[in-house]
Design a protein around this motif. Structure first.
Motif: not given
Ligand code: ADP
Ligand code: MG
Length: 694
Positions: A138-164
């Motif tokens: 918290l000391d680095e005081a990051p900002a909260l997300e402004q928008r909802l974070t999507p969760v995608y239908p994915a498949t093996e080897g595809l992370t949500q981070l990648r999809m996003r």
């Protein structure tokens, strides 16, 4: 390549940063080939990282952001070694648990450190816990997300981070070069639809005040906007197909009233009012110079065959051939008998073609079709193989269409085509199709409904009985047969394997023969030779067999009025529509009929509910609607059909309320913007748009 100029559906996913061949392959598994595909690949759900939840207010099993100070951090040696931190804010304390952690992590997560965590709360050993939350100082005081974070239908080897990351990039492309808006503004306005680009932008990154519940249910107006367009695409493809078909000529057919009268006089009964009405609807179509595309729906036993025979009569009287196709040999056989009995006295020549004919017989039949000698030809799908030619086919009747998929049905339509003219098409189905499904899967067809059963039928009484009471049921079979009635004993399997089903039926037949030595027990299943099946059915019909043990091959069409009792073993394995079909085999005579659903216990709650529906109603339409509610459209239409009905975004059940507007919009668009129609189909059905292979 100047990518700016390429529309997004032509721009391969490899245009996105970080996508090489390997990743492209994985994306292809999700059906994502182009940047546009990525845009249309919508989130399954969303996480809310826009606000902090007080620890004391956390509910179990929710995703949440929390903030607090670490009060204690210990390595605990339980069944598994883990790092356990206690995080506290003003409202409460929660446990963070890490089963895998590095030395550096342990160094960082020390008492006094202030953290923001994101994770899912679960009930653990010490109250609510977060396992492996994402965290930051918290000391680095990051900002909260402004928008909802999507969760995608994915498949093996595809992370949500990648999809996003891919979606974010695709959205940048969207700004440069939005996919064409294919719904004309007036239609959009009338239907209260937002522009496409706006909907896509919103759905990949909804603002924090978005209605998350609505989004999760797929009922957000922006999701509905896309579902609407997709449903529209499917609908349009069928309508355009219909249009193309109807643009072709068809032989005009006028009935011969004298012949018709002779035929009707030969019947031992009168047509029902519904049969007469549907017959008139068919005649009106046949008289036109464009091909009829009509589906006749009618509950089991409503007398569809007769209506088909009357249509055949009109075609023959006008000098055309008629092909009648049934989905199984048994049913084809039965039609052959019926049509033979009805038409032979009128000097109409019958042909017969199934896959099981000997080469010599087949050749002979093919000649009769090609020369026009055979006027009405009954058969299975063998009727439409490559080497079959007709002299002048005027009408194609497809019985029990639900056994064939949508593709197959459309393919058949192509094959009957001859000399630039297409035969009229009459499709009959005993499985009442819920209205919503009918609107989607059969948009290319007109519908007639035979909504009345011939008089004198007594409704079938259905009872639901546990397998444990089998001896009583056997006793009941014995009594019925001793009174001169006949019975079916139907064996079901989970898998659609003819071999296994045949084996199961053989075992049942054996057991029943032992238990009921005084009865003549017959056996029929899909593995028998056509001749054997035929003989067995004939023997049953003639009353030479008391109890017929069968697999679900007898599901459709089979008509033996003296059979008034049916036992269905393990009915919980079948869909309601199929059970309804089976049950329709009894209750065809004047005798009171019974159906025993002999279920294997324990029965699931849904199973009980479904069998309850069978017990409580014999109305095929009610059953079809309940079936749809309980099993969903894929199951109801059958696997053969679902291949055609796969939607990316739409869900027939959820989006059913859209369908009347889809229907209306499609008709409107077809008139005013034929060019756009093509593009809409292209966008949504793309390569798979086999519907359109004309
Ligand atoms: P389905 O609609 O299930 O295909 P069928 O055409 O096999 O029904 O007809 C079921 C039975 O009802 C047949 O024995 C048929 O001869 C008889 N049938 C058809 N129409 C009538 C009618 N109008 N009155 C009495 N019986 C009829
Ligand atoms: Mg029938």
């Amino acid at each position: 390549m100047n990518q700016e100029a390429v529309s997004l559906d032509r721009l391969p996913v490899t245009a996105l940063k970080g996508v090489g061949d390997r990743l492209a392959e994985k994306l292809a598994k999700l059906g994502l080939h182009s940047v546009q595909d990525v845009l249309f690949h919508l989130p399954l759900r969303y996480l809310d990282r826009t606000r902090v939840t007080p620890i004391g207010a956390l509910q179990p099993n929710v995703n949440a952001v929390i903030e607090g100070e670490i009060r204690a951090a210990d390595i605990v040696y339980g069944r598994r070694r883990s790092l356990v931190c206690r995080l506290q804010d003003g409202s409460g304390t929660i446990t963070l648990r890490f089963f895998h952690f590095s030395a550096a992590q342990k160094q960082r997560l020390t008492p006094g450190t202030r953290l923001r965590c994101f994770g899912e709360s679960r009930r653990g050993a010490s109250g609510l816990e977060f396992y492996h939350p994402e965290y930051e100082s918290l000391d680095e005081a990051p900002a909260l997300e402004q928008r909802l974070t999507p969760v995608y239908p994915a498949t093996e080897g595809l992370t949500q981070l990648r999809m996003r990351s891919l979606a974010t990039q695709a959205l940048v492309w969207l700004e440069r070069q939005a996919p064409a808006e294919l719904l004309p503004e007036e239609l959009r306005r009338e239907l209260h639809q937002v522009p496409l680009a706006e909907a896509l932008r919103y759905l990949h990154a909804p603002p924090r005040d978005a209605d998350v519940h609505q989004l999760l249910e797929g009922e957000h107006p922006y999701q509905q906007r896309l579902a609407f367009e997709e449903l529209l695409a499917h609908h349009l493809s069928l309508l355009m197909l219909r249009q193309q078909t109807q643009a072709e000529g068809a032989p005009p057919i006028v009935p011969d009233t004298r012949l018709e009268r002779r035929f009707l006089e030969s019947l031992p009964f009168e047509l029902t009012g519904a049969q007469q009405r549907v017959h008139r609807e068919i005649l009106a179509d046949l008289a036109k110079a464009s091909p009829m595309l009509r589906m006749v729906q009618g509950d089991v036993g409503s007398g569809k065959t007769l209506v088909a025979a009357m249509a055949a009569l009109a075609a023959v009287a006008s000098g055309y051939q008629v092909a009648i196709m049934a989905p199984t040999e048994i049913l084809a056989e039965q039609h052959r008998n019926n049509f033979g009995a009805w038409l032979a006295p009128l000097d109409i020549e019958l042909g017969w073609l199934t896959g099981r004919l000997t080469p010599a017989k087949r050749r002979a039949q093919l000649e009769r079709l090609a020369s026009g000698e055979a006027q009405v030809v009954v058969g299975t799908h063998a009727l439409f193989q490559q080497d079959v030619t007709f002299a002048n086919l005027g009408l194609v009747v497809i019985d029990e269409q639900h056994r064939f998929g949508v593709h197959q049905r459309l393919e058949l339509r192509q094959k009957g085509s001859h000399g630039g003219r297409r035969p009229h098409q009459l499709i009959m189905t005993a499985t009442p199709i819920p209205r919503t499904l009918a609107m989607s899967a059969y948009a290319d067809l007109d519908t007639s409904t035979i909504d009345e059963l011939p008089p004198g039928r007594t409704p079938v009484t259905t009872v639901v009985i546990s397998e444990q009471r089998r001896p009583e049921v056997i006793e009941r079979v014995s009594r019925a047969c001793e009174q001169g009635r006949q019975a079916y004993w139907v064996c079901t399997l989970i898998e659609e394997s003819e071999t296994l089903a045949a084996q199961a039926a053989e075992v049942s037949a054996e057991n029943l023969r032992e238990a009921l030595p005084q009865l003549r027990v017959g056996l029929v299943h899909g593995r028998l030779k056509a001749k054997e099946k035929e003989q067995m059915m004939a023997a049953f019909k003639a009353g030479e067999v008391d109890l017929l043990v069968a697999t679900t091959v007898i599901e459709v069409g089979v008509d033996v009025p003296n059979a008034s009792l049916m036992i269905i073993e393990n009915p919980e394995r079948l869909g309601l529509a199929q059970l309804h079909q089976l049950r329709g085999r009894v209750g065809r005579g004047a005798e009171a009929s019974h159906c025993v659903l002999l279920y294997g216990s324990p029965l699931s709650r849904q199973g009980r509910e479904r069998l309850g529906v069978m017990r409580d109603t014999s109305d095929g339409f009610v059953i079809a609607e309940r079936d749809l509610q309980l099993r969903g459209p894929g199951e109801v239409l059958g696997t053969r059909q679902t291949g055609d009905m796969q939607f990316k975004i739409a869900d027939l059940e959820r989006d059913a309320p859209l369908l009347p507007r889809v229907q209306k919009g499609a008709q409107q668009l077809l008139q005013t913007h034929p060019g756009l129609c093509q593009s809409i189909i292209e966008r949504w059905l793309g390569e798979n748009r086999r519907y359109l292979r004309v």
